[in-house]
Structure formats: C-alpha cells, structure tokens
Enzyme design. Structure first.
Site, PDB file in Angstrom:
ATOM      1  CG  HIS B 123      -1.906   0.975   1.406  1.00  0.00           C
ATOM      2  ND1 HIS B 123      -1.654   2.272   1.763  1.00  0.00           N
ATOM      3  CD2 HIS B 123      -3.245   0.883   1.239  1.00  0.00           C
ATOM      4  CE1 HIS B 123      -2.797   2.942   1.823  1.00  0.00           C
ATOM      5  NE2 HIS B 123      -3.785   2.122   1.500  1.00  0.00           N
ATOM      6  CG  ASP B 202       0.583  -2.311   6.164  1.00  0.00           C
ATOM      7  OD1 ASP B 202      -0.338  -2.360   6.995  1.00  0.00           O
ATOM      8  OD2 ASP B 202       0.484  -1.722   5.067  1.00  0.00           O
ATOM      9  CD  GLN B 205      -6.754  -4.813   3.873  1.00  0.00           C
ATOM     10  OE1 GLN B 205      -7.695  -5.565   4.106  1.00  0.00           O
ATOM     11  NE2 GLN B 205      -6.926  -3.546   3.570  1.00  0.00           N
ATOM     12  CE  LYS B 228      -7.474  -0.480   5.933  1.00  0.00           C
ATOM     13  NZ  LYS B 228      -8.089   0.016   4.703  1.00  0.00           N
ATOM     14  CB  CYS B 368      -3.552   3.147  -1.661  1.00  0.00           C
ATOM     15  SG  CYS B 368      -4.836   4.334  -1.309  1.00  0.00           S
TER      16      CYS B 368
HETATM   17  C1  LIG Z   1      -2.286  -2.797   3.533  1.00  0.00           C
HETATM   18  C2  LIG Z   1      -2.690  -1.444   4.008  1.00  0.00           C
HETATM   19  N1  LIG Z   1      -1.787  -0.657   4.599  1.00  0.00           N
HETATM   20  C3  LIG Z   1      -2.110   0.555   5.073  1.00  0.00           C
HETATM   21  C4  LIG Z   1      -3.384   1.056   4.955  1.00  0.00           C
HETATM   22  C5  LIG Z   1      -3.663   2.435   5.473  1.00  0.00           C
HETATM   23  O1  LIG Z   1      -4.633   2.459   6.463  1.00  0.00           O
HETATM   24  P1  LIG Z   1      -5.187   3.869   6.932  1.00  0.00           P
HETATM   25  O2  LIG Z   1      -5.766   4.504   5.713  1.00  0.00           O
HETATM   26  O3  LIG Z   1      -6.202   3.584   7.962  1.00  0.00           O
HETATM   27  O4  LIG Z   1      -4.020   4.626   7.440  1.00  0.00           O
HETATM   28  C6  LIG Z   1      -4.363   0.271   4.327  1.00  0.00           C
HETATM   29  C7  LIG Z   1      -5.748   0.726   4.106  1.00  0.00           C
HETATM   30  O5  LIG Z   1      -6.097   1.758   3.624  1.00  0.00           O
HETATM   31  C8  LIG Z   1      -4.006  -1.006   3.847  1.00  0.00           C
HETATM   32  O6  LIG Z   1      -4.900  -1.783   3.244  1.00  0.00           O
END
Ligand SMILES: Cc1ncc(COP(=O)(O)O)c(C=O)c1O
Lengths: 177, 432
Positions: B123, B202, B205, B228, B368
């Site tokens: 991401h 990270d 998910q 999430k 993203c």
């Molecule tokens: C794999 C992953 N990393 C990071 C994020 C970032 O999360 P957030 O937007 O809540 O900071 C997300 C989701 O948007 C994600 O799916």
C-alpha cells in the site's frame, strides 16, 4: 439518480470510438494530466494556428466518462476560435457543477449535452473534466511557447512536454519530452 | 460458537439492512473500511455521554474514568495481538501514521549506504514514508518483486541478495490489500534478523482477518488501523518490541510525550507515551477496545475460517463470469479476503458505478497500490472484499451485477450514431 442518465448512448458511442485519439504532429504543446484518485491519465497535444485551435490529439487511459468526454471535446474544439473554446470550457465546467440542474444549449454543446447526466454523480465530474483541463493547460502553454519563440526565434516548441500532478496545480517546471 | 451464524452477526450491524434504491446493500468493500456493530457505537456513545474527560492530565473522577478506559483499551489491544506488555502499544491516528512513526523513528538511525526493503505489492502507506526517509537520510530503498501469481518473489530476492548486511529495515504487508496474498513474514523476518535489520509489518489487512501473535509472526513492529477491525476511524496502532521502542527518539513533539521540559531542552517520557503527543484518540480507543471484544467474542479463528470460505466461494463465482480475470493468488493458495479483478473491456470506475446501481459496493481504482498495478500491466482494477458479516447471497449479487455490467457495455454498439458532429468531419484525417 439513475445510472442510465450517466451512461447515455452518446457517451457509450464516443467511448467505443474515440475521435482524435492517437498523438499527432505537428503540435504546439503537449501536457500530461492524471486524476490521482483513480489513476486515469492523458497525454494531450494541441496545435494552434493564429486565433484557432487547429488540432487536438491525445493518448489516454481511463473510464468511459473521461474517454468519451475527451472525444466529444476534441470534436467540439478543433477548428474553434481559441477565445470561444475557452468560453465553452467555462460553460462546460458550469454545467458539470450543476448537479444535473443545467439545461445546456444543444446547438452549442452538441454531444457534450450528454454530460449533464454525469453532473448528478459528483464522484464522476472529475472524470469528465480531465481532457478539458488538459486542453486548457495545453492551449495556455502553446500560446506561451508561441510568444517566446516569436521573441527569441530559438525555442523549440515541439519539446514542450510537461507534467502536472493534478489538473489544478500551478505550472511545474518543464521536462524534455 | 459451534456453527458460524452469519445472520446473527449481521443483526449487530444495522447498516447491513440498508437498501440502495430497490436493491439490498451488498457491502463488499471491507478491505477499505469495515462496518461497525451496534456494540462499538454504543461503547463510544456511553463514553461521551457518561465518562468524557481528557486523559492523564485531568485529576477528577471523570478524568480518572476516561484514563482508565483509555489505558484499558491499550491493554485490550496488547491482548489481541499477543504483545508482552501494554507499554508496547502506541496509539496513532491510523495505520498510515503508525508506519510514518516507524519510518521516522527508525530513520534516525539510517545513513547513506544503508538499505530499506519493502515490496512492490505494498500500500502507498508502506512505500511513501520509506521513500521520504530514504531521501532525507541518503539510504537506499529496495523492494521485493512479486511472481505472476502474486506471491512475494523469494527466489529472486535470495539470488539478488536483497536482504544483506546493509539492510537496516524490512517492511512488508502481512496480507495484501489488493491481491489477498498472505506473505511469509516469518521467513523474511528470519532473514532480516540474521543481518540485524528491524522487521516492520503492515498488518492493516492481516490483523482484521487472522488471529495475531506478534511473536509468532516474527515482527519487531506491527501497524494496523482501527476502522478495518470494526472499530472507529481516527485510531491506529503501532506495536513495537519494548526494547526497540525504548531506544527510539520521539516522532511528534507536544504534551504528554515529555518527561521534563526546559527551554534549553527536554527529556522524553518512556514508551508508549513518548510517541503520543497531545490529546490522544480517547473515544476511538474505547471504541477499538469494544471492537476487539466483539471480534474475540466470535473468535478470530472462526472469523478467519469464514473469510476463507467466503473468499473461495467468491473466486468460484467470479470464475463463471465471462471476461473476468482475477489478479493474484488463485483459490488453492492461502489467501486473504481481497479479490482484485478486471472485466474485459470495462473500466473499473464504470464497473463500480454499475455495481453500485445494483446495491453492490466495491472499490475501483488502484487501491493505493499503483506500483503493483504497473507490475501486473493494468492501470487499475476492481476489488471485492468480504468480512465476518459477508454472505454467499452478497457474492451472488456481485456475480449477477458483473454479468449485467458486461452486457450493459456490450449493448447496442453504434445503434445511436449521431450525425451532428460538425467539427469531426472537418478534422478527421488532418492528423499524421
Ligand atoms: C495494507 C494497508 N496498509 C495501510 C493502509 C492504510 O490504512 P489507513 O488509511 O487507515 O491509514 C491500508 C488501508 O487503507 C491497507 O490496506
């Protein structure tokens, strides 16, 4: 809001058969615009001849709305007086911000009237504006390039490739194409 | 729970009863954000209506209650992820801020010549913070490629010496938000630890979908996001090993993160407060704790099993839709709940719109993860993602709506040609 209002036949027709797609020469300026939220991209060229937009050509990836809008726009603006083309840009923008309330003049807008339906879907308005904003930017750059080249006689107007992160950013420095 | 009762779970999520026009909502965008059960909303309301005060600095009864709830939430998170102590749990505003915290604090140790390793499937939140910190420190950013079936390319990494004595940090997604790939974190963590690098995970998910034990995972740091895991927006977590956190400098400066402030210079509070400047997300922490209680009440094993079941079913149904190509691991792989796909001849934005008109909520775009889409040679994709409340009927609605979408865009080609294009007639043929 009905999805049929969004995908009118005119739009689908232009999506299937994009008019003026494929980059052409000669051109006075080339710009690259992206829609950062979805990744739609367009490289667009304009050629000016006196007060007229002599040609618009482009290479784009994107959804049906952005593709069709660019196709319709090229039909509308090629051969048009620059000032009138920019006025039409403003009128199109106004229609797109109307949330479906505008009643555009069909004689002036031609196939672009189909996009009044898109204005009911705020998330898609940006898609419809991508090609138009690129054209406005390219026209401005082509005009600048013309002024500069008539002053210095040395500027190569064909290397005007530029990149803008979004359609509303100020002019970034130029890169060689 | 002996049998997984998805209808009983759905009864806790009022939003799932909504209709979109004449269609029942089929919410298949949980990788984007999950829906919230009544219990979480009630806990937040209760906090605001009965216990609201600032934490740590307010000494009255309400202040004590709010502080207890907030610090209780920290313990709740620690328990959920198998942390050794609540002091290892730092609250942030989301996973992105947690990853920025990791990148900036670990970045204080980076020098030119050092290397940071991520992957092409990350991401943007796990790419851009590292790009920024590498730019600032002169360290080099390197990355794992993926195989054509969307797995981390360990072989290529091994033969190119991707993780080596210059590597200081490896940061990888546990579960891909696009492909659903489950990465071999333990294996890569072992590589990282052999060369003395820090393993950042990270878990945005992974944590929502699978039982989490930070030690078994092999992580030194783990980021995830509250919204999430059925929790509220506005809260994220960075877990870090206490000895590691204790060694790191602050990220943001402000109230609550200090020990002593003098105009000549200040000293820092120990973790976790060192990393929590200003008033933290208090009500959000309360909501997050309620969400984790909710998930544990059902059981993360049961949730993971349901996720696998519904994902397999979705892969089977998608395989039946003409023109659909699923990106990433197939049905035989250990897989997370995100399913990204393309539908031949129809742009993801248009798919999303048509699906939405039938009540099916999915995401269209690059999610993203632009570099990953480039790697697969597609500009964007459509992503369906289920969660603990997703039913087979919702997956069926997706498959039907996709069939409809394909037909909609194939319909009546050229049937309505207009003949009033004055400019096109003049200009066609004018080009090279
Ligand atoms: C794999 C992953 N990393 C990071 C994020 C970032 O999360 P957030 O937007 O809540 O900071 C997300 C989701 O948007 C994600 O799916």
């Amino acid at each position: 809001m009905n999805v049929e209002d969004l995908y009118q036949e005119i739009i689908l027709d232009h999506y299937r058969e994009r008019h003026h797609s494929g980059l052409r020469e000669p051109f006075g300026a080339e710009v690259h615009h992206v829609n950062p939220s979805c990744g739609d991209e367009i490289t667009l060229r304009v050629a000016l001849a006196g007060d007229e937009i002599a040609d618009i050509s482009y290479d784009a990836v994107g959804c049906s709305i952005s593709q069709a809008s660019t196709s319709v726009m090229a039909d509308l603006l090629i051969g048009r007086d620059i000032d009138d083309a920019m006025a039409l840009y403003d009128e199109f923008l106004e229609m797109m911000n109307s949330r479906g309330q505008a009643t555009p003049d069909e004689d002036r807008f031609e196939d672009a009237i189909a996009f009044v339906g898109v204005s009911q879907f705020p998330a898609r308005v940006k898609c419809a504006l991508l090609g138009w904003a690129a054209t406005r930017d390219a026209v401005a750059r082509a005009q600048t390039a013309e002024t500069q080249s008539s002053e210095t006689q040395t500027v190569d107007t064909q290397t005007g490739e530029t990149r803008a992160a979004t359609t509303d950013l100020p002019t970034p420095p130029q890169e060689a194409s | 729970m002996s049998r997984y009762d998805v209808e009983a779970i759905r009864a806790d999520f009022p939003i799932l009863q909504r209709r979109v026009g004449q269609y029942p909502l089929a919410y298949l965008d949980s990788a984007n954000t999950s829906q919230k059960p009544q219990q979480v909303v009630d806990a937040i309301a209760q906090h605001y209506l009965q216990h609201n005060a600032n934490v740590a600095r307010a000494m009255h009864v309400l202040g004590a209650e709010a502080t207890e709830s907030f610090e209780g939430a920290r313990s709740r998170v620690a328990r959920f992820i198998g942390a050794a102590s609540p002091d290892e749990v730092v609250f942030t505003k989301n996973a992105s801020e947690a990853l920025n915290l990791a990148a900036n604090t670990l970045g204080s140790r980076l020098r030119p010549g050092d290397e940071v390793v991520v992957s092409v499937m990350e991401h943007h939140s796990n790419i851009v913070p590292w790009q920024l910190v590498c730019e600032r420190t002169g360290a080099t950013l390197r990355w794992f490629d993926v195989t054509d079936d969307g797995q981390l390319d360990l072989e290529a990494a091994e033969s190119s010496g991707l993780v080596n004595e210059r590597t200081k940090v490896v940061s990888l997604a546990w579960v891909s938000n696009v492909l659903g790939t489950v990465n071999p974190i333990r294996t890569v963590a072992d590589w990282a630890h052999v060369v003395g690098a820090v393993m950042v995970v990270d878990g945005a998910q992974g944590v929502p979908q699978r039982p989490t034990d930070v030690t078994a995972l092999g992580a030194d740091m783990l980021a995830f996001t509250g919204h999430k895991v059925c929790g509220p927006t506005g809260i994220g977590v960075l877990w870090g090993r206490l000895d590691l956190l204790s060694d790191l400098p602050p990220f943001l400066g402000g109230g609550e993160m200090i020990e002593v402030v003098r105009m000549e210079g200040s000293t820092w509070a120990p973790p976790p407060h060192r990393f929590e400047a200003g008033t933290p997300p208090i009500a959000q922490a309360v909501g997050l704790a309620a969400a984790l209680d909710y998930l544990d009440g059902i059981g993360m094993d049961a949730i993971a099993a349901h996720e696998t079941d519904i994902t397999q079913y979705a892969l089977e149904q998608l395989a039946r839709v003409e023109g659909v190509r699923v990106l990433g691991p197939g049905a035989d792989a250990d897989r997370g709940g995100a399913i990204a796909f393309t539908l031949e001849g129809v742009h993801p934005h248009d798919i999303m719109q048509l699906l939405d008109s039938r009540g099916v909520a999915v995401r269209g775009g690059h999610h993203c993860a632009r570099p990953l889409h480039d790697r697969f040679g597609v500009q964007s994709s459509t992503r369906a993602s289920g969660y603990l409340y997703t039913t087979r009927a919702e997956v069926d609605a997706l498959a039907e709506a996709l069939d409809h979408t394909r037909q909609f865009f194939a319909r009546g080609r050229g049937s309505a040609r207009r003949s009033r294009r004055r400019h096109s007639d003049a200009a066609v043929g004018g080009g090279a």
